[in-house]
Design a protein around this motif. Structure first.
Motif, mmCIF file in Angstrom:
data_model
loop_
_atom_site.group_PDB
_atom_site.id
_atom_site.type_symbol
_atom_site.label_atom_id
_atom_site.label_comp_id
_atom_site.label_asym_id
_atom_site.label_seq_id
_atom_site.Cartn_x
_atom_site.Cartn_y
_atom_site.Cartn_z
ATOM 1 N N SER A 1 -2.588 -3.792 -2.577
ATOM 2 C CA SER A 1 -2.449 -4.368 -3.916
ATOM 3 C C SER A 1 -3.773 -4.294 -4.685
ATOM 4 C CB SER A 1 -1.968 -5.823 -3.817
ATOM 5 O OG SER A 1 -1.606 -6.327 -5.077
ATOM 6 N N ASP A 2 -4.385 -3.098 -4.638
ATOM 7 C CA ASP A 2 -5.642 -2.811 -5.342
ATOM 8 C C ASP A 2 -6.858 -3.528 -4.772
ATOM 9 O OD1 ASP A 2 -4.565 -0.975 -7.128
ATOM 10 O OD2 ASP A 2 -3.949 -2.553 -8.531
ATOM 11 N N ILE A 3 -6.721 -4.150 -3.594
ATOM 12 C CA ILE A 3 -7.874 -4.767 -2.928
ATOM 13 C C ILE A 3 -8.321 -3.840 -1.805
ATOM 14 C CG2 ILE A 3 -8.696 -6.753 -1.604
ATOM 15 C CD1 ILE A 3 -6.495 -8.401 -3.050
ATOM 16 N N ALA A 4 -9.573 -3.409 -1.873
ATOM 17 C CA ALA A 4 -10.096 -2.473 -0.878
ATOM 18 C C ALA A 4 -10.302 -3.167 0.464
ATOM 19 C CB ALA A 4 -11.411 -1.874 -1.366
ATOM 20 N N THR B 1 0.828 -1.206 0.000
ATOM 21 C CA THR B 1 0.000 0.000 0.000
ATOM 22 C C THR B 1 0.863 1.256 0.000
ATOM 23 O OG1 THR B 1 -1.789 1.146 1.160
ATOM 24 C CG2 THR B 1 -0.162 0.049 2.537
ATOM 25 N N THR B 2 0.280 2.313 -0.542
ATOM 26 C CA THR B 2 0.943 3.622 -0.493
ATOM 27 C C THR B 2 0.576 4.368 0.787
ATOM 28 O OG1 THR B 2 -0.910 4.576 -1.720
ATOM 29 C CG2 THR B 2 0.988 3.825 -3.011
ATOM 30 N N LYS C 1 -6.109 0.522 0.392
ATOM 31 C CA LYS C 1 -6.013 -0.493 -0.650
ATOM 32 C C LYS C 1 -4.718 -1.254 -0.480
ATOM 33 C CE LYS C 1 -9.040 0.836 -4.397
ATOM 34 N NZ LYS C 1 -9.164 0.962 -5.866
ATOM 35 N N HIS D 1 -12.856 -6.821 4.450
ATOM 36 C CA HIS D 1 -12.899 -6.731 2.991
ATOM 37 C C HIS D 1 -14.054 -7.585 2.462
ATOM 38 C CE1 HIS D 1 -10.515 -10.203 4.219
ATOM 39 N NE2 HIS D 1 -11.038 -10.796 3.156
ATOM 40 N N ASP E 1 -12.937 -11.404 -1.944
ATOM 41 C CA ASP E 1 -11.544 -10.979 -2.129
ATOM 42 C C ASP E 1 -10.588 -11.664 -1.148
ATOM 43 O OD1 ASP E 1 -12.218 -9.228 -4.164
ATOM 44 O OD2 ASP E 1 -12.459 -7.503 -2.825
#
Length: 868
Positions: free
Chosen positions: A667-670, A647-648, A665, A688, A692
């Motif tokens: 790895s693009d998973i919320a 994550t950023t 997020k 989540h 996912d």
């Protein structure tokens, strides 16, 4: 040989004390037709009212007991409706056994109250009840059974029930007709015995009428109409009754009552047989009545009936019989006081076992065989209390042992209805322990297992595997199922511990340390030294939002409401100031909250939230998202390092503090990330979409390769939380405890402006002072650890009980929480804890044994020492 004459008892042998059916017209179980009888004498017509405070549907011993207790307690306008006559269904043909014993904890209170009530009921009502109290003996014929009896002795030691572990000599003295060849020990309860179910019910009915209840029959309930104000209309052929509350006590008709309002109660009728012998000379010659015998390996009970014996087995799940047609097609309309055709071939193994144990049976004639329906829930325990999702609809259904439960459950429900809260904790009977996942097929499969396992050894951490998995599996189930030993939690499969090469895998129950002990230590070390991942999907999860959400939660919770982006631990209390529930509360956005509770408390807590929101007229929306949302926990010193790769979002301690929550997020998973961990180590819970879960798990495991990431299960989680002295709802706190004695003061804000439920009661408790406290113990044991509910001793007497326990892998000793009197609660106090018949020395220590990661970090920043 025990000969099957299959004759009904002659009339002269029938007396009020004889716990046998008064009428028996065999019903072919597959025919769907019933023998018709003359209508019973009716109290209908003498009094009929079209309004009531409470309407009880069903006139077996449970419903009549509730009517008796409500009326005796002063509730006006109690009406019981019975479709045919009192005792019709399962009550009239029951064997009538009564026992103080129960392997559970508070169900012992139900049994105890029931027996004490039955002892005085005849004097109170003038109605004979045919109560015999010769005692009972459970027979141990294997060393494992002896261990089980020792295990049950420590669980009974802090209750008022008399219970003794006795040897072969005393057993033979009490039951001289026994073949002692295989007998090793007995569990003896003086005061146990049997009662005539018909006479018991009639005595309760006489008492109910005496105190003002109306018992109307034959009156069939044809429909139930809920009204917008929470009241009900009960439709009958004789008119409509308006009532504030319905209680379904309809026995094996309970499913049909539930269907009227769209509920599918998980119940199924089971064929239960018992046989009665003719006079046996050796029995007739006895000067005192034989105690009731329970041969657990043979899986049967046996008691004296006049000068003969009554014998009732529990067949294996392969041989036992369900009446499944009643579930799919309904109970035959005329069925009331009828029986099924007997099938002695199905119970021959048990008959042979009984003849071996009680040889005088060999020459006895069977003069009566009773094969009747009793109602089972999936786990054999009844469902008692208010039902989630339907206002003012209560149940007392699914009783496999209705006679012994009737007195205590009637009192328990009466106290709850009148007092607004349960008198003590019985969450194991909560009807809301089941949900949509409890299908008809699951109910049938589990009922077979439960019936067949009636006398199976009751181990700690017991698992039963029939009907699993249900439709309720996490997104990780397929990924993890071959790698671990799964446990069952409210329909979910959740990893208890994980396998490695060389481990003895599978479920190996024991009263001592077993195959999971070393692997759990390995997982403990994994979390303490590296980083671990755990599937927490079974958590109950609710969204609460709306204009009045803050106001509602401030009224429900004893803690303050967290600010937006923050999380806290909050407790719902009862009006008496007991701990009804513990939840994690996260303020996601203004007025929107995520509430998280334990898997076993999901609908238990949701019912309370919904009920209070309705009662208070709060403008809120409450949504149960338990099945939609997966949860992964990640914990350990490298948890931040692993997640930061995905994550950023800044996960540093200063940017993402303990007890903060936010949407991120990975790895693009919320996910909604909450910085909290029941391990007490650095960690996050990641909420989540359930679909996912596998993808999120895979990216985390991939990212953590360098850090040596691995799985851990709930057994290691429990070991970690106990070392941190974290309390658990259902163990250290429940409706039997107040938060002050449980050491939860930090979470209870008596000074907050809101008048939360239980606040005034808690102030009074604090003012009066505590009589007992929760303490933290270390024990020196050998290959055995406490697990909770064991007796705590001091100076030769029992002074308290443990609530949970485990092994401390960091200090290599046993650890437990326990309640003891305040005068024995100081650090350094020496006590003893009873485990498997031996008292082990224990010492109260300062908590926690291991500091949490947050505390260690804070001390290190200040230059202090941190104990790990």
């Amino acid at each position: 040989m025990l000969r099957g004459a299959r004759r009904l008892l002659p009339p002269q042998l029938r007396g009020p004390e004889l716990a046998l059916p008064r009428r028996a017209r065999p019903l072919s179980s597959g025919s769907g037709t019933a023998g018709r009888e003359d209508k019973p004498s009716s109290f209908l017509g003498t009094k009929w009212k079209d309004t009531a405070e409470t309407v009880i549907i069903g006139g077996g011993c449970i419903g009549v007991s509730l009517a008796y207790h409500l009326a005796k307690a002063g509730l006006k306008d109690v009406i019981l409706l019975e479709k045919s006559e009192l005792t019709a269904g399962s009550t009239w043909h029951a064997a009538g056994l009564t026992t103080y014993f129960h392997p559970g904890i508070n169900l012992k209170k139900i049994h105890y109250y029931g027996i004490k009530l039955y002892e005085k009921l005849e004097e109170e009502t003038g109605q004979a009840v045919g109560f015999h109290q010769p005692g009972s003996i459970r027979i141990a014929s294997t060393p494992t059974r002896v261990d089980e009896f020792k295990y049950q002795m420590t669980r009974a030691g802090w209750h008022p029930t008399e219970q003794y572990l006795i040897g072969p000599e005393r057993i033979q003295e009490l039951f001289p007709l026994l073949n002692m060849e295989k007998v090793l020990a007995g569990l003896y309860n003086p005061g146990d015995g049997h009662i005539d179910p018909y006479s018991l019910t009639m005595a309760l009915a006489a008492g109910a009428r005496k105190y003002g209840a109306l018992l109307n029959y034959p009156v069939q309930v044809t429909n139930l109409n809920p009204r917008s104000d929470g009241t009900w209309e009960v439709e009958t052929p004789h008119g409509i009754i308006r009532t504030n509350r319905i209680v379904n006590t309809a026995g094996f008709w309970a499913r049909e009552i539930g269907r009227m309002i769209g509920l599918h109660h998980p119940l199924i009728p089971v064929h239960h047989q018992y046989v009665v012998t003719s006079t046996i000379p050796e029995v007739k010659a006895l000067k005192t009545e034989l105690p009731v015998l329970r041969d657990l390996e043979g899986s049967y009970y046996l008691r004296q009936e006049r000068d003969g014996l009554l014998f009732g087995p529990y067949e294996s799940q392969e041989k036992m019989k369900l009446q499944e047609s009643w579930v799919t097609n309904g109970v035959p309309p005329g069925f009331g006081k009828e029986l099924f055709e007997s099938d002695l071939d199905r119970i021959m193994d048990h008959i042979e076992a009984a003849i071996t144990m009680v040889p005088v049976l060999k020459q006895a004639d069977i003069i009566n065989t009773v094969a009747g329906p009793i109602t089972y829930s999936p786990d054999i325990l009844p469902m008692v209390g208010p039902h989630q999702g339907v206002r003012n609809y209560w149940v007392a259904i699914g009783f496999g042992y209705g006679i012994i439960h009737a007195g205590g459950v009637g009192k328990y429900l009466s106290d709850w209805i009148l007092g607004g809260e349960p008198p003590f904790d019985l969450i194991e009977l909560d009807p809301n322990r089941y949900g949509k996942w409890t299908t008809t097929q699951y109910t049938a499969t589990k009922a077979r297992e439960s019936y067949g396992f009636n006398n199976i050894v009751g181990y700690p951490k017991e698992e039963r595997f029939a009907g699993r998995p249900t439709e309720r599996v996490s997104g990780l189930y397929e990924v993890l199922k071959s790698k671990c030993s799964m446990g069952f939690h409210a329909g979910w499969e959740q990893p208890h511990w994980f396998y490695k090469p060389g481990d003895q895998i599978g479920y190996k129950p024991s009263f001592r340390r077993t195959n999971w002990f070393e692997p759990v230590g390995r997982e403990y070390k994994q979390v303490m030294e590296k980083v671990g991942v755990i599937d927490l999907t079974p958590f109950g999860k609710f969204i609460v939002k709306g204009n009045d959400s803050v106001k509602l939660l401030d009224h429900l919770f004893a803690n303050v409401i967290p600010k937006v982006g923050a999380t806290n631990i909050s407790h719902m209390l009862t009006p008496r100031g007991q701990v009804y529930a513990e939840l994690t509360v996260s303020h996601l956005s203004p007025g929107e909250f995520l509430l998280v509770t334990g898997s076993g408390s999901e609908l238990h807590d949701l019912r309370c939230l919904e009920e209070d929101a309705l009662k208070g007229g709060y403008n809120v929306e409450i949504k149960n998202i338990t099945d939609e949302m997966g949860v992964l926990g990640i914990a350990g010193p490298f948890a931040r390092k692993v997640l930061q790769k995905l994550t950023t979002e800044d996960l540093s301690d200063s940017a993402f503090k303990f007890l903060q929550s936010r949407h991120i997020k990975l790895s693009d998973i919320a996910a909604t990330a909450i910085r909290i961990s029941y391990t007490g180590e650095l960690g996050w819970e990641l909420y989540h979409r359930k679909e996912d879960s596998a993808a999120l798990y895979n990216v985390i495991m991939e990212a953590g390769q360098e850090e040596g990431i691995d799985d851990f299960g709930t057994y290691a989680l429990n070991a970690l939380r106990l070392e941190k002295a974290f309390r658990a709802w259902g163990a250290e706190m429940n409706c039997d405890t107040n938060p002050l004695e449980a050491g939860l003061d930090y979470f209870i804000k008596l000074n907050k402006p809101a008048d939360f439920i239980g606040k005034q009661a808690l102030k009074q408790i604090k003012e009066k002072g505590l009589k007992r406290r929760l303490v933290y113990l270390t024990l020196e044991t050998a290959n055995i650890d406490p697990e909770g509910n064991e007796s705590v001793w001091h100076n030769g007497r029992v002074v308290g009980n443990t609530t949970s326990g485990n092994y401390s892998y960091s200090t290599q000793q046993s650890l437990a929480f326990a309640y003891v009197p305040t005068e024995l609660s100081k650090v350094g106090q020496k006590l003893e804890v009873e485990l498997l018949g031996k008292n082990y020395s224990a010492t109260i220590i300062e908590e926690p044994l291991v500091l949490t990661e947050q505390t260690r970090t804070r001390l290190q920043k200040k230059g202090g020492s941190a104990k790990v």
